[in-house]
Design a protein around this motif. Structure first.
Motif, mmCIF file in Angstrom:
data_model
loop_
_atom_site.group_PDB
_atom_site.id
_atom_site.type_symbol
_atom_site.label_atom_id
_atom_site.label_comp_id
_atom_site.label_asym_id
_atom_site.label_seq_id
_atom_site.Cartn_x
_atom_site.Cartn_y
_atom_site.Cartn_z
ATOM 1 N N VAL A 19 44.174 45.761 50.041
ATOM 2 C CA VAL A 19 43.230 44.674 49.768
ATOM 3 C C VAL A 19 42.706 44.673 48.337
ATOM 4 N N ILE A 20 42.459 45.841 47.746
ATOM 5 C CA ILE A 20 41.836 45.892 46.418
ATOM 6 C C ILE A 20 42.620 46.802 45.486
ATOM 7 N N ASP A 21 42.383 46.618 44.181
ATOM 8 C CA ASP A 21 42.969 47.520 43.194
ATOM 9 C C ASP A 21 41.855 48.359 42.564
ATOM 10 N N ALA A 22 42.204 49.151 41.562
ATOM 11 C CA ALA A 22 41.240 50.080 40.968
ATOM 12 C C ALA A 22 40.056 49.356 40.331
ATOM 13 N N SER A 23 40.312 48.230 39.667
ATOM 14 C CA SER A 23 39.213 47.511 39.022
ATOM 15 C C SER A 23 38.274 46.897 40.058
ATOM 16 N N GLU A 24 38.823 46.467 41.186
ATOM 17 C CA GLU A 24 37.986 45.908 42.249
ATOM 18 C C GLU A 24 37.152 47.005 42.914
ATOM 19 N N ARG A 25 37.735 48.177 43.065
ATOM 20 C CA ARG A 25 36.965 49.299 43.614
ATOM 21 C C ARG A 25 35.749 49.574 42.730
ATOM 22 N N GLN A 26 35.963 49.519 41.420
ATOM 23 C CA GLN A 26 34.853 49.735 40.496
ATOM 24 C C GLN A 26 33.820 48.616 40.621
ATOM 25 N N ALA A 27 34.293 47.375 40.785
ATOM 26 C CA ALA A 27 33.380 46.242 40.927
ATOM 27 C C ALA A 27 32.542 46.343 42.198
ATOM 28 N N LEU A 28 33.041 47.071 43.185
ATOM 29 C CA LEU A 28 32.339 47.216 44.461
ATOM 30 C C LEU A 28 31.423 48.431 44.500
ATOM 31 N N ASP A 29 31.385 49.214 43.421
ATOM 32 C CA ASP A 29 30.605 50.455 43.421
ATOM 33 C C ASP A 29 29.133 50.218 43.751
#
Length: 230
Positions: free
Chosen positions: A132-142
């Motif tokens: 569902v997500i990539d590394a940049s999205e994981r960061q955006a969800l922090d």
């Protein structure tokens, strides 16, 4: 049937209609009681699918009546989406034991999508995150993960992308991947996202969307929405 306010969601959406259901409610007697047809493809399904279909249609008809529509049933299109009456748009969603729907007149709104999900289980987190997500999205969800916990933050992202898909599917006309929409930020009640690729002439790459979310059922369930204006 319960009403669920989406007033805090972007787009000025009307209330959604929420309906808890049990698996036993998918038998022929329940369809007959509510005067609704069970399509052959659903009739051949397991009881859970029949029950969620019926609950979803009941919620959709309640939402449609609230919007001024007079339909007594909603057929299934070749793409398996509900066939909303002319001049109306809507969306149906269901998770284990609960269904919801929203409907409104089209007007300035090109499409609408809602999605309801129970929080992801620990055992499913890695698989969902990878798809569902990539590394940049994981960061955006922090930031969201710090407030809600990582399982719910990931569930919100997954659900928001499902709502986006429902709102745009009729225009795009094909299945597309989760990677087509990238989460760029998340706040209390909203998810900021943008298209990562051109999906249609009216959906170019880089188009921004504000999606809404609300937590339900002791914060163990989320409902998201995507209101796509013209």
């Amino acid at each position: 049937m319960q009403r669920l306010s989406l007033a805090r969601h972007p787009g000025g959406l009307p209330d959604a209609f929420l309906l808890p259901f049990g698996v036993e409610e998918g038998d022929d007697a329940h369809f007959a009681r509510h005067g609704l047809a069970c399509p052959p493809s659903v009739a051949r399904s397991v009881p859970k699918r029949r029950a969620e279909y019926l609950a979803g249609r009941r919620a959709a008809l309640a939402a449609l009546a609230e919007a001024g529509g007079g339909a007594v049933d909603l057929a299934v299109t070749p793409s398996r989406a509900p066939a909303w009456p002319g001049g109306f748009i809507g969306s149906i969603t269901h998770a284990a034991g609960i269904a919801a729907a929203v409907a409104l007149r089209g007007g300035a709104m090109r499409g609408v999508g809602i999605d309801i999900e129970h929080v992801a289980t620990e055992g499913a987190l890695d698989a969902i995150a990878q798809s569902v997500i990539d590394a940049s999205e994981r960061q955006a969800l922090d930031g969201l993960a710090q407030r809600l916990g990582w399982p719910m933050a990931l569930t919100v992202a997954f659900s928001a992308k499902e709502s986006f898909y429902k709102a745009t599917a009729a225009t795009v006309g094909r299945i597309f991947e989760f990677s087509a929409l990238k989460v760029v930020d998340a706040h209390d009640g909203t998810v900021e996202a943008e298209t990562a690729e051109a999906l249609a002439a009216s959906l170019p790459a880089g188009m921004r969307f504000r999606l809404g979310y609300s937590l339900l059922l002791d914060d163990a369930t989320v409902i998201t929405s995507c209101a796509w204006s013209r």
